[in-house]
Design a protein around this motif. Structure first.
Motif, PDB file in Angstrom:
ATOM      1  N   PRO A 110      -1.420   8.474  -5.021  1.00  0.00           N
ATOM      2  CA  PRO A 110      -2.585   8.262  -5.165  1.00  0.00           C
ATOM      3  C   PRO A 110      -2.794   7.216  -3.634  1.00  0.00           C
ATOM      4  CG  PRO A 110      -2.254   7.972  -7.269  1.00  0.00           C
ATOM      5  CD  PRO A 110      -1.154   8.849  -6.541  1.00  0.00           C
ATOM      6  N   ALA A 111      -4.597   7.310  -2.962  1.00  0.00           N
ATOM      7  CA  ALA A 111      -4.736   6.228  -2.060  1.00  0.00           C
ATOM      8  C   ALA A 111      -4.436   4.481  -1.813  1.00  0.00           C
ATOM      9  CB  ALA A 111      -6.169   6.637  -1.909  1.00  0.00           C
ATOM     10  N   ALA A 112      -4.402   4.338  -3.555  1.00  0.00           N
ATOM     11  CA  ALA A 112      -4.944   2.928  -3.959  1.00  0.00           C
ATOM     12  C   ALA A 112      -3.422   2.568  -4.071  1.00  0.00           C
ATOM     13  CB  ALA A 112      -5.606   2.404  -5.438  1.00  0.00           C
ATOM     14  N   LEU A 113      -2.252   3.597  -4.560  1.00  0.00           N
ATOM     15  CA  LEU A 113      -1.405   2.670  -5.464  1.00  0.00           C
ATOM     16  C   LEU A 113      -0.059   3.267  -3.442  1.00  0.00           C
ATOM     17  CD1 LEU A 113       1.598   2.300  -6.595  1.00  0.00           C
ATOM     18  CD2 LEU A 113       1.987   4.911  -7.333  1.00  0.00           C
ATOM     19  N   ARG A 114      -0.268   3.993  -2.179  1.00  0.00           N
ATOM     20  CA  ARG A 114      -0.097   3.908  -1.454  1.00  0.00           C
ATOM     21  C   ARG A 114       0.003   2.410  -0.218  1.00  0.00           C
ATOM     22  NH1 ARG A 114      -2.497   9.248  -1.598  1.00  0.00           N
ATOM     23  NH2 ARG A 114      -4.128   8.806   0.667  1.00  0.00           N
ATOM     24  N   THR A 115      -1.099   2.494  -0.431  1.00  0.00           N
ATOM     25  CA  THR A 115      -1.741   1.569  -0.272  1.00  0.00           C
ATOM     26  C   THR A 115      -0.662  -0.077  -0.724  1.00  0.00           C
ATOM     27  OG1 THR A 115      -4.227   2.136   0.568  1.00  0.00           O
ATOM     28  CG2 THR A 115      -3.185  -0.755   0.518  1.00  0.00           C
ATOM     29  N   GLU A 116      -0.735   0.030  -1.787  1.00  0.00           N
ATOM     30  CA  GLU A 116       0.679  -1.062  -2.679  1.00  0.00           C
ATOM     31  C   GLU A 116       1.979  -1.158  -2.534  1.00  0.00           C
ATOM     32  OE1 GLU A 116      -0.217  -1.182  -6.882  1.00  0.00           O
ATOM     33  OE2 GLU A 116      -2.566  -0.947  -6.686  1.00  0.00           O
ATOM     34  N   LEU A 117       1.809   0.418  -1.682  1.00  0.00           N
ATOM     35  CA  LEU A 117       4.075   0.921  -1.837  1.00  0.00           C
ATOM     36  C   LEU A 117       3.907  -0.052  -0.002  1.00  0.00           C
ATOM     37  CD1 LEU A 117       4.152   3.711  -3.399  1.00  0.00           C
ATOM     38  CD2 LEU A 117       5.178   1.732  -4.159  1.00  0.00           C
ATOM     39  N   TYR A 118       3.164   0.188   0.626  1.00  0.00           N
ATOM     40  CA  TYR A 118       3.484   0.349   2.161  1.00  0.00           C
ATOM     41  C   TYR A 118       3.957  -0.820   2.832  1.00  0.00           C
ATOM     42  CZ  TYR A 118       1.257   5.164   2.809  1.00  0.00           C
ATOM     43  OH  TYR A 118       1.225   5.963   2.807  1.00  0.00           O
ATOM     44  N   SER A 119       4.646  -1.312   2.796  1.00  0.00           N
ATOM     45  CA  SER A 119       5.109  -2.855   3.516  1.00  0.00           C
ATOM     46  C   SER A 119       4.144  -3.396   4.648  1.00  0.00           C
ATOM     47  CB  SER A 119       6.056  -2.902   4.422  1.00  0.00           C
ATOM     48  OG  SER A 119       5.912  -2.141   5.889  1.00  0.00           O
ATOM     49  N   SER A 120       3.739  -4.239   4.556  1.00  0.00           N
ATOM     50  CA  SER A 120       2.283  -5.319   5.094  1.00  0.00           C
ATOM     51  C   SER A 120       2.527  -4.324   6.899  1.00  0.00           C
ATOM     52  CB  SER A 120       2.727  -7.082   5.344  1.00  0.00           C
ATOM     53  OG  SER A 120       3.780  -6.825   5.688  1.00  0.00           O
ATOM     54  N   GLU A 121       3.477  -3.972   7.269  1.00  0.00           N
ATOM     55  CA  GLU A 121       3.978  -3.758   8.726  1.00  0.00           C
ATOM     56  C   GLU A 121       2.497  -2.804   9.187  1.00  0.00           C
ATOM     57  OE1 GLU A 121       6.167  -5.037   6.856  1.00  0.00           O
ATOM     58  OE2 GLU A 121       6.765  -7.196   8.377  1.00  0.00           O
ATOM     59  N   TYR A 122       3.505  -1.690   7.688  1.00  0.00           N
ATOM     60  CA  TYR A 122       3.252  -0.395   7.750  1.00  0.00           C
ATOM     61  C   TYR A 122       1.594  -0.121   7.701  1.00  0.00           C
ATOM     62  CZ  TYR A 122       4.034   4.871   8.228  1.00  0.00           C
ATOM     63  OH  TYR A 122       3.579   5.843   7.673  1.00  0.00           O
ATOM     64  N   ARG A 123       1.333  -1.093   7.003  1.00  0.00           N
ATOM     65  CA  ARG A 123      -0.064  -1.003   6.182  1.00  0.00           C
ATOM     66  C   ARG A 123      -1.011  -1.024   6.823  1.00  0.00           C
ATOM     67  NH1 ARG A 123      -0.166  -4.982   2.514  1.00  0.00           N
ATOM     68  NH2 ARG A 123       1.066  -4.404   1.392  1.00  0.00           N
ATOM     69  N   HIS A 124      -0.599  -1.936   8.152  1.00  0.00           N
ATOM     70  CA  HIS A 124      -1.396  -2.164   8.963  1.00  0.00           C
ATOM     71  C   HIS A 124      -1.856  -1.460  10.006  1.00  0.00           C
ATOM     72  CE1 HIS A 124      -3.499  -4.978  12.023  1.00  0.00           C
ATOM     73  NE2 HIS A 124      -2.443  -4.634  13.012  1.00  0.00           N
ATOM     74  N   TYR A 125      -0.441  -0.833  10.076  1.00  0.00           N
ATOM     75  CA  TYR A 125      -0.196   0.220  11.277  1.00  0.00           C
ATOM     76  C   TYR A 125      -1.361   1.996  10.942  1.00  0.00           C
ATOM     77  CZ  TYR A 125       1.150   4.462  13.963  1.00  0.00           C
ATOM     78  OH  TYR A 125       1.129   5.645  14.034  1.00  0.00           O
ATOM     79  N   ARG A 150      14.230  -1.782   2.811  1.00  0.00           N
ATOM     80  CA  ARG A 150      14.402  -3.120   3.755  1.00  0.00           C
ATOM     81  C   ARG A 150      15.204  -2.218   4.631  1.00  0.00           C
ATOM     82  NH1 ARG A 150      16.778  -6.218  -0.841  1.00  0.00           N
ATOM     83  NH2 ARG A 150      15.160  -7.711  -2.143  1.00  0.00           N
ATOM     84  N   ARG A 151      16.118  -1.708   4.851  1.00  0.00           N
ATOM     85  CA  ARG A 151      16.782  -1.572   6.097  1.00  0.00           C
ATOM     86  C   ARG A 151      15.868  -0.362   7.021  1.00  0.00           C
ATOM     87  NH1 ARG A 151      21.109   0.221   3.870  1.00  0.00           N
ATOM     88  NH2 ARG A 151      20.401   2.440   4.062  1.00  0.00           N
ATOM     89  N   HIS A 152      15.110  -0.002   6.267  1.00  0.00           N
ATOM     90  CA  HIS A 152      13.545   0.495   7.519  1.00  0.00           C
ATOM     91  C   HIS A 152      12.737  -0.090   7.351  1.00  0.00           C
ATOM     92  CE1 HIS A 152      16.714   3.574   7.581  1.00  0.00           C
ATOM     93  NE2 HIS A 152      17.120   3.967   6.138  1.00  0.00           N
ATOM     94  N   GLY A 153      12.419  -1.250   6.473  1.00  0.00           N
ATOM     95  CA  GLY A 153      10.858  -1.876   6.773  1.00  0.00           C
ATOM     96  C   GLY A 153       9.714  -0.472   6.213  1.00  0.00           C
ATOM     97  N   LEU A 154       9.742   0.295   5.633  1.00  0.00           N
ATOM     98  CA  LEU A 154       8.232   1.104   5.090  1.00  0.00           C
ATOM     99  C   LEU A 154       7.424   0.397   4.400  1.00  0.00           C
ATOM    100  CD1 LEU A 154       9.684   4.627   6.250  1.00  0.00           C
ATOM    101  CD2 LEU A 154       8.291   2.513   7.680  1.00  0.00           C
ATOM    102  N   VAL A 155       8.369   0.627   3.178  1.00  0.00           N
ATOM    103  CA  VAL A 155       7.888  -0.015   1.950  1.00  0.00           C
ATOM    104  C   VAL A 155       8.497  -1.035   1.504  1.00  0.00           C
ATOM    105  CG1 VAL A 155       7.510   2.666   0.647  1.00  0.00           C
ATOM    106  CG2 VAL A 155       9.650   1.362   0.449  1.00  0.00           C
ATOM    107  N   GLU A 156       7.040  -1.434   0.304  1.00  0.00           N
ATOM    108  CA  GLU A 156       7.975  -2.768   0.212  1.00  0.00           C
ATOM    109  C   GLU A 156       8.481  -2.737  -1.368  1.00  0.00           C
ATOM    110  OE1 GLU A 156       7.220  -5.931   0.735  1.00  0.00           O
ATOM    111  OE2 GLU A 156       5.285  -6.055   1.822  1.00  0.00           O
ATOM    112  N   PRO A 157      10.032  -3.224  -1.120  1.00  0.00           N
ATOM    113  CA  PRO A 157      10.817  -2.980  -2.944  1.00  0.00           C
ATOM    114  C   PRO A 157      10.625  -3.943  -3.976  1.00  0.00           C
ATOM    115  CG  PRO A 157      11.840  -3.854  -0.294  1.00  0.00           C
ATOM    116  CD  PRO A 157      10.231  -4.257  -0.353  1.00  0.00           C
TER     117      PRO A 157
END
Length: 609
Positions: free
Chosen positions: A398-413, A546-553
């Protein structure tokens, strides 16, 4: 059925062509061959289905036309008679053998005369050397390519892992890929998860030359038939068309079987195939043990009614960790539907039982309004928002959960670029068609080829099995598109016209049961203590993420906690989807533009997504 590959105007050695061929040999174990010229090469891996002694590819007409072909041409006998009458000599009865003469007669418009599923590559040396690529009208046979506009070079292949075997292919992770994937379960449209690598769209003809570069022409679908408005007449017409096409598609020079999930669509195809094949073999897959949504009893009832020789395939969930990397590799890019695992195992069993061709019921839901999201969108009162709920139903997460899962850098992108869901919603809102027409065009034109047909093609051919799809035949799909929403959705259920058509052919238990997806019960399977739960945890370890930095562990860890405390489809599918994406990254990252130390620059710098 085959795998094809090649290049135009690139520097490729014969050894490199052999390497590419070897990567996708599973899809064509019966013969391998290449034709290599000055500035071009075509290759073929053959799965022999028609005229086993003939059909030797690459096909040639003199020294100026060379053709390779993946698929089946169902009207080849008619084409052969017409071409022979025009003076052409065709030496065997294989379906693809008509292609050089057909191209010689009609040039790039040769596809106007084809009825079948296909991806075709032609080298035309009559004037300026030109590569022509063509795909069938609905996208049953994928063709991936990389085009270098500066160097005027193109590489292509039936499968992504094979395309990546070309040394000249630049493979970098497409930055928006993770958001596109989690928003739709696999990327839609022409863009793949690899930057710079596209898939040729359905009903497309591409021409490549030194002077003209790459030009892609989308063919226009012929006019739809006059629609029926009476439910009984429409059901009779659907049944007649489906019976006609199913009976055509059972002809092969190798053993043919049917897939019977226990649902309406595959059961109807199986019933119609059984009319024309004495002792038809049918296959169903289930999971060892007791799991929710087990359909084997429905499939067994259908088999008994049809008189088929039924094969019950079982897959042990304990084997899933071993199978998953293979499934992700064969697909070449993430697909979040857990059915991918079942599909891979099922077709392996079909091949092991001695069958090379299988009929399935894929595409009925897209064409006849079978999904709940379509029904809910159609039933939303005029003037109210139907798009938001429909787009949300497409997502793996779901959209809301995607936003929570993304790392801050990827969320901004994603916020700066705009999300995939926002783009799809905009496309649907801009449509000038009626609501059902808009939904059918989107489901059949974008979701079906990306989400279903590529999965079916890659995972069946991973076991050297050709899948044929009666619902994808032009006569069936054109008639389906012509039907009004009231004939597709009535009484709170989708596919009403199909249920009417199937009356008397299938057990009442199948006709009266609620619709359920044919998939893995992952909510139960990703429970603490199950083998799959431990595997998903290992793949989604904080170190790997963390190695790929796309989502928040930390947010992924909370998902595991939620699944342990309150198992749900929401958290289970989110974990499954992230796990599939991570497996894809782990298998292809070294070829995907990631740095040698396995880190990525922040999204937006053009290096990773």
């Amino acid at each position: 059925m085959c795998r094809i590959f090649g290049h135009f105007d690139a520097q490729v050695t014969a050894h490199e062509m052999r390497t590419v061929s070897a990567v996708q040999r599973h899809g064509g174990p019966d013969a391998q061959a290449q034709a290599i010229g000055r500035g071009w090469a075509l290759g073929i891996n053959r799965l022999a289905v028609m005229d086993l002694a003939g059909g030797r590819q690459p096909y040639r007409l003199g020294s100026h036309l060379t053709v390779v072909f993946n698929g089946e041409i169902y009207n080849h006998a008619e084409l052969r008679r017409r071409l022979v009458a025009r003076g052409h000599r065709i030496d065997d009865d294989c379906d693809g053998s008509v292609l050089p003469a057909l191209y010689a007669e009609y040039g790039p418009a040769f596809t106007d005369h084809l009825d079948g599923m296909y991806a075709v590559a032609v080298i035309d040396l009559r004037d300026e050397p030109t590569l022509v690529l063509a795909t069938d009208d609905i996208g049953m046979k994928p063709l991936y390519y990389q085009w270098d506009a500066f160097r005027r070079q193109l590489y292509f292949s039936s499968e992504l892992p094979a395309l990546l075997a070309f040394r000249g292919v630049r493979a970098a992770v497409w930055e928006p890929g993770l958001d596109e994937y989690l928003s739709t379960k696999t990327p839609f449209g022409e863009q793949t998860m690899f930057d710079g690598i596209q898939v040729l769209p359905p009903a497309a003809t591409a021409q490549v030359s030194r002077s003209g570069g790459l030009r892609i022409h989308r063919r226009v679908d012929p006019a739809q038939p006059e629609p029926d408005t009476d439910p009984v007449a429409a059901a009779d017409r659907v049944l007649a068309l489906l019976r006609q096409e199913t009976h055509r598609l059972i002809h092969a020079d190798v053993p043919v079987a049917a897939i019977t999930s226990g649902g309406l669509d595959s059961s109807l195809v199986s019933a119609l195939a059984a009319e024309a094949v004495d002792g038809l073999h049918s296959f169903n897959i289930a999971y060892t043990g007791r799991w929710p949504s087990d359909e084997r009893e429905f499939a067994r009832e259908v088999a008994k009614r049809n008189g088929t020789r039924h094969h019950q395939v079982e897959i042990d969930p304990e084997s899933f960790p071993e199978l998953l990397p293979d499934v992700v590799w064969h697909l070449g890019q993430p697909n979040a539907d857990p059915i991918t695992l079942s599909t891979h195992a099922l077709f392996g069993a079909v091949r092991d039982a001695g069958f090379t061709v299988a009929l399935t019921g894929d595409a009925a839901d897209e064409l006849f309004g079978g999904y709940d999201r379509i029904r809910q969108a159609v039933e939303t009162p005029h003037g109210e928002d139907w798009i938001t709920g429909y787009v949300e139903a497409l997502a793996a997460v779901p959209a809301a959960l995607r936003t929570e899962l993304y790392s801050s850098e990827y969320r901004h992108y994603v916020e700066v670029r705009g999300s995939a869901s926002e783009r799809i919603a905009g496309e649907l809102a801009a449509s000038e068609l009626g609501r059902m027409e808009t939904l059918t065009a989107f489901e059949a034109g974008q979701r079906l080829p990306a989400y279903h047909l590529r999965r079916v093609d890659h995972l069946s051919m991973s076991a050297s099995v050709e899948v044929r799809l009666p619902f994808c035949q032009p006569a069936v799909q054109r008639y389906a598109r012509s039907l009004s929403s009231s004939l597709k959705i009535a009484g709170g259920r989708g596919k009403d016209v199909l249920y009417r058509a199937a009356g008397g052919l299938l057990p009442d238990s199948v006709l009266d049961r609620p619709k359920q997806p044919f998939t893995l019960p992952i909510t139960a399977m990703i429970a603490p203590g199950a083998a799959l739960h431990g595997f998903v945890r290992d793949v989604l370890s904080p170190t790997a993420l963390r190695r790929h930095g796309l989502v928040e562990p930390a947010r992924v860890e909370r998902l595991f906690e939620e699944q342990a405390a309150r198992p749900s489809q929401r958290s289970a599918l989110a974990l499954w989807s992230l796990m599939v994406h991570q497996l894809w990254i782990d298998q292809f990252c070294s070829a995907a533009g990631l740095k040698a130390d396995d880190t990525v620059d922040p999204p937006g710098d053009g290096t990773a997504a």
